[in-house]
Motif scaffolding. Sequence first.
Motif, short mmCIF file in Angstrom:
data_model
loop_
_atom_site.label_atom_id
_atom_site.label_comp_id
_atom_site.label_asym_id
_atom_site.label_seq_id
_atom_site.Cartn_x
_atom_site.Cartn_y
_atom_site.Cartn_z
N MET A 196 0.85 -1.19 0.00
CA MET A 196 0.00 0.00 0.00
C MET A 196 0.89 1.24 0.00
N GLY A 197 0.23 2.36 -0.45
CA GLY A 197 1.00 3.61 -0.47
C GLY A 197 1.38 4.00 0.96
N PRO A 198 2.27 5.00 1.10
CA PRO A 198 2.80 5.35 2.42
C PRO A 198 1.72 5.99 3.31
N ASN A 199 0.77 6.72 2.68
CA ASN A 199 -0.23 7.33 3.56
C ASN A 199 -1.22 6.24 3.97
N ASP A 200 -1.70 6.28 5.22
CA ASP A 200 -2.47 5.16 5.77
C ASP A 200 -3.75 4.91 5.00
N ASN A 201 -4.50 5.97 4.67
CA ASN A 201 -5.78 5.70 3.99
C ASN A 201 -5.87 6.51 2.71
N PRO A 202 -5.04 6.11 1.72
CA PRO A 202 -5.07 6.90 0.48
C PRO A 202 -6.45 6.82 -0.17
N SER A 203 -6.90 7.88 -0.75
CA SER A 203 -8.17 7.81 -1.49
C SER A 203 -8.11 8.85 -2.59
N ILE A 204 -8.91 8.68 -3.62
CA ILE A 204 -8.98 9.64 -4.73
C ILE A 204 -10.38 9.55 -5.30
N HIS A 205 -10.97 10.69 -5.62
CA HIS A 205 -12.36 10.72 -6.10
C HIS A 205 -13.25 9.91 -5.18
N ASN A 206 -13.05 10.03 -3.84
CA ASN A 206 -13.85 9.32 -2.83
C ASN A 206 -13.73 7.80 -2.93
N ILE A 207 -12.69 7.32 -3.64
CA ILE A 207 -12.48 5.85 -3.71
C ILE A 207 -11.43 5.51 -2.66
N ASP A 208 -11.78 4.66 -1.68
CA ASP A 208 -10.81 4.27 -0.64
C ASP A 208 -9.85 3.25 -1.23
N LEU A 209 -8.56 3.61 -1.28
CA LEU A 209 -7.57 2.75 -1.94
C LEU A 209 -6.81 1.89 -0.93
N SER A 210 -7.18 1.98 0.35
CA SER A 210 -6.27 1.42 1.38
C SER A 210 -6.02 -0.07 1.22
N ASP A 211 -6.98 -0.85 0.75
CA ASP A 211 -6.71 -2.29 0.67
C ASP A 211 -6.41 -2.76 -0.76
N LEU A 212 -6.07 -1.80 -1.63
CA LEU A 212 -5.86 -2.17 -3.04
C LEU A 212 -4.39 -2.07 -3.42
N LEU A 213 -3.98 -2.87 -4.40
CA LEU A 213 -2.64 -2.74 -4.97
C LEU A 213 -2.72 -1.63 -6.01
N LEU A 214 -1.85 -0.64 -5.89
CA LEU A 214 -1.89 0.50 -6.81
C LEU A 214 -0.91 0.25 -7.96
N PHE A 215 -1.42 0.32 -9.19
CA PHE A 215 -0.66 -0.07 -10.39
C PHE A 215 -0.60 1.14 -11.34
N GLY A 216 0.59 1.75 -11.44
CA GLY A 216 0.76 2.93 -12.29
C GLY A 216 0.84 2.55 -13.77
N ILE A 217 -0.02 3.15 -14.59
CA ILE A 217 -0.13 2.79 -16.01
C ILE A 217 0.09 4.07 -16.83
N PRO A 218 0.88 4.01 -17.95
CA PRO A 218 1.04 5.21 -18.80
C PRO A 218 -0.33 5.64 -19.33
N LYS A 219 -0.70 6.89 -19.09
CA LYS A 219 -2.08 7.32 -19.37
C LYS A 219 -2.34 7.53 -20.85
N LYS A 220 -1.27 7.69 -21.67
CA LYS A 220 -1.49 7.88 -23.12
C LYS A 220 -0.23 7.48 -23.87
N GLY A 221 -0.25 7.71 -25.18
CA GLY A 221 0.96 7.48 -25.98
C GLY A 221 1.15 6.02 -26.33
N ARG A 222 2.30 5.74 -26.94
CA ARG A 222 2.54 4.41 -27.51
C ARG A 222 2.60 3.31 -26.47
N LEU A 223 2.99 3.60 -25.24
CA LEU A 223 3.04 2.53 -24.23
C LEU A 223 1.63 2.17 -23.78
N ASN A 224 0.75 3.17 -23.73
CA ASN A 224 -0.60 2.93 -23.20
C ASN A 224 -1.30 1.83 -23.98
#
Length: 312
Positions: free
Chosen positions: A1-29
């Motif tokens: 989990m991320g370093p902050n205890d209860n990460p959230s974004i757009h009211n989505i609680d991320l605390s028990d999820l694996l966070l997976f960074g994905i290229p948002k556009k371009g040839r890799l996306n």
Amino acid sequence: MGPNDNPSIHNIDLSDLLLFGIPKKGRLNEQVMTLLAGADIKFHRKNRIDIALSTNHPIALVFLPAADIPQFVADGNVDIGITGQDMVAEAGVNVEELMSLGFGKCRLCVQTPVDSPYRSAKDLVGKRIATSFTSLVREYFKALDVQVAKEAGLTTIEKSTIVQFLSGSVEASCALGLADGIVDLVESGETMHAAKLHAIETVLTTEAVLICNPTKHINNPLIEKIRRRIEGVITAQRFVLCTYNVPRTKLANAIKITPGKKSPSISSLDTDGWVAVSVMVLKSKSADVMDELAEIGAQDILITEIKNARMN
Ligand SMILES: Nc1ncnc2c1ncn2[C@@H]1O[C@H](COP(=O)(O)OP(=O)(O)OP(=O)(O)O)[C@@H](O)[C@H]1O
Ligand SMILES: O=P(O)(O)OC[C@H]1O[C@H](OP(=O)(O)OP(=O)(O)O)[C@H](O)[C@@H]1O
Ligand SMILES: [Mg+2]
């Protein structure tokens, strides 16, 4: 989990999820979307929202600029990510490279106008360089500045190379008089040749990689599961299944042609003296392999696409 205890974004609680960074556009996306589909990581991404919860795994996909993913992973704000090795090098951060992905392959090259007198990167010492990779290039030319000064018997650098940041279309900077040379990516060379530039040195080669926060991998079975699934998709993309029948007397020659990823599967045929072989071959080599097998007397040579794989 991320370093902050209860990460959230757009009211989505991320605390028990694996966070997976994905290229948002371009040839890799585009290629990453194919990988995720092949790994059966399902998700719905709402328009303009840079995060999507997987519908079948405890994973949140975080859509980020490829250049920013190394920092997010190194700092533990996301757990794993996909970006280019060049982006990791430019970010200068400590991440674990879990596997290279075989796409986004290109070279970071020092380039100068074809009619310029510069024949090596050393010729550009003290001149003006334009690039999007300023950290890497400043480090690269700092070493050359020192080397050239030493070779001239000087104890100090006479004139440091000037490295100027440009965010894109770097190849235009020489013709416009902003730079004497550039450091930019080369894949086909089309952009470079169109700008009447040529590559005089390669700073690094790069491809897309799956990276992980160094403290996360060993104690997270979900990361290992994702790595294995992505490995399976890549194997299925790179290899095909080749089956054929061959006289037992020719088997040794056949196996030299198709050694397989590990070893071929051999089974006897009802017809005396013949065996059936099933083996994985590189998709890129399959036509040549079929020709060579036919030449030694193999018959019923078939190539089958592989949808997915788990090799170990
Ligand atoms: N021409 C190319 N060929 C292969 N890989 C490339 C090429 N250009 C960029 N890449 C790779 O793609 C990754 C992302 O690059 P970048 O952030 O420039 O996105 P992009 O796909 O080029 O989209 P855009 O430049 O339109 O934003 C980097 O790791 C880079 O090495
Ligand atoms: O050797 P090539 O096949 O021509 O590819 C190299 C070009 O690709 C990238 O540019 P991109 O197309 O991503 O545009 P950008 O400069 O806006 O990133 C890179 O910056 C080079 O300019
Ligand atoms: Mg680009």
